[in-house]
Design a protein around this motif. Structure first.
Motif, PDB file in Angstrom:
ATOM      1  N   GLN A 169       0.828  -1.198   0.000  1.00 43.83           N
ATOM      2  CA  GLN A 169       0.000   0.000   0.000  1.00 43.83           C
ATOM      3  C   GLN A 169       0.867   1.255   0.000  1.00 43.83           C
ATOM      4  N   ALA A 170       1.924   1.254   0.821  1.00 42.84           N
ATOM      5  CA  ALA A 170       2.807   2.414   0.880  1.00 42.84           C
ATOM      6  C   ALA A 170       3.507   2.629  -0.453  1.00 42.84           C
ATOM      7  N   HIS A 171       3.921   1.523  -1.086  1.00 43.01           N
ATOM      8  CA  HIS A 171       4.575   1.633  -2.389  1.00 43.01           C
ATOM      9  C   HIS A 171       3.624   2.244  -3.417  1.00 43.01           C
ATOM     10  N   GLU A 172       2.375   1.763  -3.437  1.00 44.87           N
ATOM     11  CA  GLU A 172       1.397   2.275  -4.393  1.00 44.87           C
ATOM     12  C   GLU A 172       1.117   3.759  -4.166  1.00 44.87           C
ATOM     13  N   LEU A 173       1.030   4.154  -2.888  1.00 48.34           N
ATOM     14  CA  LEU A 173       0.764   5.555  -2.588  1.00 48.34           C
ATOM     15  C   LEU A 173       1.964   6.437  -2.913  1.00 48.34           C
ATOM     16  N   THR A 174       3.180   5.888  -2.725  1.00 44.36           N
ATOM     17  CA  THR A 174       4.385   6.627  -3.109  1.00 44.36           C
ATOM     18  C   THR A 174       4.393   6.889  -4.606  1.00 44.36           C
ATOM     19  N   GLU A 175       4.021   5.861  -5.384  1.00 42.35           N
ATOM     20  CA  GLU A 175       3.974   6.025  -6.838  1.00 42.35           C
ATOM     21  C   GLU A 175       2.908   7.054  -7.227  1.00 42.35           C
ATOM     22  N   LYS A 176       1.821   7.072  -6.488  1.00 44.47           N
ATOM     23  CA  LYS A 176       0.757   8.046  -6.755  1.00 44.47           C
ATOM     24  C   LYS A 176       1.268   9.459  -6.520  1.00 44.47           C
ATOM     25  N   LEU A 177       2.029   9.654  -5.437  1.00 44.69           N
ATOM     26  CA  LEU A 177       2.607  10.972  -5.160  1.00 44.69           C
ATOM     27  C   LEU A 177       3.601  11.372  -6.241  1.00 44.69           C
ATOM     28  N   LYS A 178       4.422  10.410  -6.657  1.00 43.56           N
ATOM     29  CA  LYS A 178       5.418  10.711  -7.684  1.00 43.56           C
ATOM     30  C   LYS A 178       4.760  11.134  -8.991  1.00 43.56           C
ATOM     31  N   ALA A 179       3.557  10.615  -9.232  1.00 43.60           N
ATOM     32  CA  ALA A 179       2.828  10.965 -10.447  1.00 43.60           C
ATOM     33  C   ALA A 179       2.164  12.334 -10.340  1.00 43.60           C
ATOM     34  N   GLY A 180       2.281  12.969  -9.155  1.00 44.97           N
ATOM     35  CA  GLY A 180       1.712  14.287  -8.968  1.00 44.97           C
ATOM     36  C   GLY A 180       0.280  14.284  -8.484  1.00 44.97           C
ATOM     37  N   ASP A 181      -0.228  13.095  -8.129  1.00 44.05           N
ATOM     38  CA  ASP A 181      -1.603  13.005  -7.648  1.00 44.05           C
ATOM     39  C   ASP A 181      -1.673  13.363  -6.172  1.00 44.05           C
ATOM     40  N   ARG A 182      -2.823  13.823  -5.754  1.00 48.02           N
ATOM     41  CA  ARG A 182      -3.037  14.138  -4.353  1.00 48.02           C
ATOM     42  C   ARG A 182      -3.563  12.909  -3.618  1.00 48.02           C
ATOM     43  N   LEU A 183      -3.276  12.857  -2.336  1.00 50.39           N
ATOM     44  CA  LEU A 183      -3.776  11.782  -1.493  1.00 50.39           C
ATOM     45  C   LEU A 183      -4.889  12.316  -0.602  1.00 50.39           C
ATOM     46  N   THR A 184      -5.882  11.478  -0.359  1.00 53.41           N
ATOM     47  CA  THR A 184      -6.898  11.827   0.621  1.00 53.41           C
ATOM     48  C   THR A 184      -6.257  11.769   2.007  1.00 53.41           C
ATOM     49  N   GLU A 185      -6.967  12.310   2.983  1.00 57.24           N
ATOM     50  CA  GLU A 185      -6.436  12.274   4.350  1.00 57.24           C
ATOM     51  C   GLU A 185      -6.178  10.832   4.795  1.00 57.24           C
ATOM     52  N   ARG A 186      -7.114   9.946   4.497  1.00 66.93           N
ATOM     53  CA  ARG A 186      -6.959   8.544   4.896  1.00 66.93           C
ATOM     54  C   ARG A 186      -5.780   7.887   4.182  1.00 66.93           C
ATOM     55  N   GLU A 187      -5.622   8.168   2.884  1.00 66.93           N
ATOM     56  CA  GLU A 187      -4.503   7.603   2.138  1.00 66.93           C
ATOM     57  C   GLU A 187      -3.170   8.119   2.679  1.00 66.93           C
ATOM     58  N   PHE A 188      -3.120   9.426   2.944  1.00 69.63           N
ATOM     59  CA  PHE A 188      -1.873  10.006   3.435  1.00 69.63           C
ATOM     60  C   PHE A 188      -1.508   9.425   4.797  1.00 69.63           C
TER      61      PHE A 188
END
Length: 231
Positions: A169-188
């Motif tokens: 999950q952390a890896h997927e969210l890191t990739e999402k950040l690298k792509a410039g996407d925002r994270l929801t509070e729960r995701e962050f």
């Protein structure tokens, strides 16, 4: 701070698949497979490749060490000692001895002998892996073996937040950040916990993160923000 990359250690997985004990003596000698190669993915969607333990076992041999033997992946409850760890065609074969002078070890022995529990489960750091984009199955190609526990239930997601599931999950969210996407509070918050933040640190950082979302943040900016929070 641990940043999740495919060429680096991810997280300690406190449990993999639960495997049957091969033998147990009255003196506490125990033998069984801590992991098997190939086959169906475990409950985390992982397959462990043959040879994945070779480097780690060689390192233990050179250092004169062995993976620890814990009860239920609890480092505060060592219950014996592993005497040998080898890879064969089937998987990771462990031979060891319960310390019968320790109450928890005697209890584990009684439960194993009665058939009330029958599992071994490995704790490790992922060193190298590949992912099948179509199936989502992870093949673990090199792992750093830390401990092999006697457990009642394998692949226990509640055993620790530092699980393979959290790492993914952390890896997927890191990739999402690298792509410039925002994270929801729960995701962050989930991302921070996967990186080793405490619950309170993650909650505080998530609130600060939301206040900073007026403009899209680069991944490097986010990482600098995290470092500042950690101090």
């Amino acid at each position: 701070m641990t940043i999740f990359r495919k060429d680096s250690a991810l997280q300690i997985s406190k449990a993999s698949r639960c495997l049957e004990i091969k033998s147990l003596t009255d003196e506490g000698e125990i033998e069984g497979y801590g992991s098997t190669f190939g086959g169906e993915p475990d409950s985390y969607g992982d397959v462990i490749a043959p040879g994945s333990f070779a480097s780690s076992l060689a390192g233990h041999a050179a250092a004169g060490t062995m993976p620890k033997m814990f009860w239920q992946h609890d480092a505060s409850q060592p219950i014996g000692r592993w005497l040998s760890a080898t890879e064969d065609d089937h998987g990771l074969l462990m031979r060891g001895r319960l310390n019968m002078a320790v109450q928890r070890a005697r209890e584990a022995h009684a439960l194993l002998k009665a058939g009330d529990i029958d599992g071994l489960s490995i704790g490790y750091r992922i060193k190298r892996y590949s992912v099948d984009a179509e199936t989502g199955v992870w093949t673990l190609e090199e792992v750093d073996l830390r401990e092999v526990s006697i457990v009642s239930i394998g692949a226990n997601e509640n055993a620790t937040v530092a699980s393979v599931k959290a790492a993914k999950q952390a890896h997927e969210l890191t990739e999402k950040l690298k792509a410039g996407d925002r994270l929801t509070e729960r995701e962050f918050e989930a991302w921070l916990k996967g990186l080793g933040f405490s619950n309170s640190q993650a909650e505080r950082a998530a609130r600060l993160h939301l206040k900073r979302q007026g403009e899209p943040a680069k991944a490097d900016d986010q990482l600098a923000f995290l470092r500042a929070l950690r101090g």
